[in-house]
Motif scaffolding. Structure first.
Motif, PDB file in Angstrom:
ATOM      1  N   VAL A  21       0.838  -1.207   0.000  1.00 56.18           N
ATOM      2  CA  VAL A  21       0.000   0.000   0.000  1.00 56.18           C
ATOM      3  C   VAL A  21       0.870   1.253   0.000  1.00 56.18           C
ATOM      4  CG1 VAL A  21      -1.681   1.342   1.329  1.00 56.18           C
ATOM      5  CG2 VAL A  21      -1.975  -1.129   1.079  1.00 56.18           C
ATOM      6  N   ASP A  24       2.841   1.607  -3.345  1.00 58.18           N
ATOM      7  CA  ASP A  24       1.990   2.141  -4.418  1.00 58.18           C
ATOM      8  C   ASP A  24       1.718   3.629  -4.221  1.00 58.18           C
ATOM      9  OD1 ASP A  24       1.897  -0.366  -5.549  1.00 58.18           O
ATOM     10  OD2 ASP A  24      -0.100  -0.859  -4.783  1.00 58.18           O
ATOM     11  N   SER A  25       1.475   4.041  -2.971  1.00 59.83           N
ATOM     12  CA  SER A  25       1.184   5.446  -2.693  1.00 59.83           C
ATOM     13  C   SER A  25       2.380   6.325  -3.054  1.00 59.83           C
ATOM     14  CB  SER A  25       0.824   5.632  -1.220  1.00 59.83           C
ATOM     15  OG  SER A  25       0.592   7.000  -0.928  1.00 59.83           O
ATOM     16  N   ASN A  28       2.967   6.291  -6.929  1.00 59.54           N
ATOM     17  CA  ASN A  28       1.996   7.147  -7.615  1.00 59.54           C
ATOM     18  C   ASN A  28       2.279   8.623  -7.360  1.00 59.54           C
ATOM     19  OD1 ASN A  28       0.176   5.481  -9.096  1.00 59.54           O
ATOM     20  ND2 ASN A  28      -0.679   4.740  -7.161  1.00 59.54           N
ATOM     21  N   SER A 225      -1.788  12.383   3.155  1.00 60.02           N
ATOM     22  CA  SER A 225      -1.546  11.046   2.598  1.00 60.02           C
ATOM     23  C   SER A 225      -2.799  10.569   1.881  1.00 60.02           C
ATOM     24  CB  SER A 225      -1.174  10.048   3.701  1.00 60.02           C
ATOM     25  OG  SER A 225      -2.278   9.834   4.554  1.00 60.02           O
ATOM     26  N   SER A 226      -2.603   9.662   0.946  1.00 62.41           N
ATOM     27  CA  SER A 226      -3.731   8.995   0.307  1.00 62.41           C
ATOM     28  C   SER A 226      -3.236   7.722  -0.352  1.00 62.41           C
ATOM     29  CB  SER A 226      -4.387   9.889  -0.743  1.00 62.41           C
ATOM     30  OG  SER A 226      -5.483   9.203  -1.329  1.00 62.41           O
ATOM     31  N   THR A 227      -4.117   6.749  -0.417  1.00 61.60           N
ATOM     32  CA  THR A 227      -3.787   5.505  -1.109  1.00 61.60           C
ATOM     33  C   THR A 227      -4.352   5.510  -2.525  1.00 61.60           C
ATOM     34  OG1 THR A 227      -5.779   4.466  -0.222  1.00 61.60           O
ATOM     35  CG2 THR A 227      -3.742   4.190   1.042  1.00 61.60           C
ATOM     36  N   ARG A 228      -5.097   6.553  -2.868  1.00 59.64           N
ATOM     37  CA  ARG A 228      -5.741   6.601  -4.194  1.00 59.64           C
ATOM     38  C   ARG A 228      -5.082   7.635  -5.085  1.00 59.64           C
ATOM     39  NH1 ARG A 228     -12.015   7.327  -3.461  1.00 59.64           N
ATOM     40  NH2 ARG A 228     -11.768   7.462  -5.724  1.00 59.64           N
ATOM     41  N   ARG A 229      -4.709   7.201  -6.275  1.00 57.05           N
ATOM     42  CA  ARG A 229      -4.004   8.085  -7.195  1.00 57.05           C
ATOM     43  C   ARG A 229      -4.818   9.345  -7.524  1.00 57.05           C
ATOM     44  NH1 ARG A 229       0.289   7.475 -11.188  1.00 57.05           N
ATOM     45  NH2 ARG A 229       0.010   9.054 -12.802  1.00 57.05           N
ATOM     46  N   ASP A 230      -6.127   9.207  -7.691  1.00 60.05           N
ATOM     47  CA  ASP A 230      -6.916  10.388  -8.040  1.00 60.05           C
ATOM     48  C   ASP A 230      -6.951  11.394  -6.902  1.00 60.05           C
ATOM     49  OD1 ASP A 230      -8.483   8.674  -6.531  1.00 60.05           O
ATOM     50  OD2 ASP A 230     -10.325   9.010  -7.660  1.00 60.05           O
ATOM     51  N   ASN A 231      -6.948  10.901  -5.654  1.00 61.67           N
ATOM     52  CA  ASN A 231      -6.899  11.824  -4.511  1.00 61.67           C
ATOM     53  C   ASN A 231      -5.529  12.489  -4.393  1.00 61.67           C
ATOM     54  OD1 ASN A 231      -9.532  11.309  -3.816  1.00 61.67           O
ATOM     55  ND2 ASN A 231      -9.039   9.854  -2.198  1.00 61.67           N
ATOM     56  N   SER A 234      -5.571  15.160  -6.944  1.00 63.47           N
ATOM     57  CA  SER A 234      -6.470  16.239  -6.540  1.00 63.47           C
ATOM     58  C   SER A 234      -5.836  17.108  -5.459  1.00 63.47           C
ATOM     59  CB  SER A 234      -7.789  15.652  -6.042  1.00 63.47           C
ATOM     60  OG  SER A 234      -8.667  16.680  -5.628  1.00 63.47           O
TER      61      SER A 234
END
Length: 271
Positions: A21, A24-25, A28, A225-231, A234
């Motif tokens: 996780v 990947d974060s 990305n 922090s975020s685990t989602r590329r779109d976030n 953003s």
């Protein structure tokens, strides 16, 4: 947006992210253009952060890497070796910033001792800059007495619209010490805030972008922090967002002293 000359205003946090996780974060984020990464010994992810950085192909000179020394390693004879261990996990000869993560529980290790050891690590070239995290004003005064305010690159604290931490942030500013806001989105609590949502609508932005822009406009660095590329993508758009004086005043009024990080046995007596 203001920031210390040597401290990026915007970076990636990695708290609570583990294994693939966090790889990947970080991967990305670097791909999207992030260049500052914040980790810590206690996060248990330095090796994965180091792997993601190595695999990214981004030159080390373009990156700003922060780690934090855990309380078990604050003693003068242990701090330097613990930082060397962190460097090995991060696959680098030097980090850009090393913070004392929390003050020593029960003052078991005096501030002067661990700040002296941190200054020694800096003198040995293990870290470019040094700083502290989760200190109150009294502890900040002790840290300043130990190494001088000009050596303390930043003070990293929980700081978001619901906990604006003005007493300690204002004291730090009066000493020329920069503030880094962690938990700027208050574990996501700000995302549904009606005041932030209203401001966001006016700017064609998201509530997260508004909260991050607010902190940066006050001169603080942020490390969401975020685990989602779109976030992740953003959040980056908070950097050019400029809030009005009225926007800033409305957010200032949201302060309610709501502290979300207050670990028993670790936290000092807060201001």
């Amino acid at each position: 947006m203001t920031s210390s000359p040597s401290l990026p205003a915007f970076g990636l946090g990695t708290f609570r992210l583990q294994g693939q996780v966090v790889i990947d974060s970080v991967r990305n984020a670097l791909d999207l253009g992030y260049r500052a990464i914040d980790t810590a010994q206690i996060y248990g992810n330095e090796a994965e952060v180091g792997q993601a950085i190595a695999d990214s192909g981004v030159p080390r000179g373009e990156l700003f890497i922060t780690t934090k020394v855990w309380t078990e390693h604050l003693a003068g004879d242990r701090l330097v070796q613990s930082l060397k261990d962190s460097l090995a996990r991060l696959r680098t000869d030097q980090v850009d910033l090393t913070l004392i993560h929390w003050p020593s529980p029960g003052s078991a290790v005096p501030v002067a001792e661990f700040m002296g050891a941190l200054a020694e690590a800096q003198a040995r070239g293990l870290t470019r800059l040094i700083g502290v995290s989760n200190f109150n004003t009294a502890l900040l005064r002790e840290a300043i007495a130990a190494v001088g305010a000009d050596r303390i690159a930043t003070h990293q604290i929980e700081l978001h619209p619901y906990l604006q931490n003005r007493a300690v942030a204002d004291f730090a500013r009066s000493q020329g010490i920069h503030t880094t806001s962690y938990m700027t989105l208050a574990y996501g609590k700000v995302l549904g805030d009606p005041v932030l949502a209203d401001i966001a609508r006016a700017h064609g932005a998201t509530t997260a972008q508004v909260a991050l822009a607010w902190a940066m406009q006050l001169g603080y660095a942020v490390i969401p922090s975020s685990t989602r590329r779109d976030n992740l993508a953003s959040n980056l758009k908070a950097r050019p967002l400029r809030l009005t004086g009225e926007d800033m005043a409305r957010i200032a009024a949201l302060d309610r002293g709501e502290r979300l990080v207050n670990p028993e046995g670790l936290a000092p007596a807060w201001d």
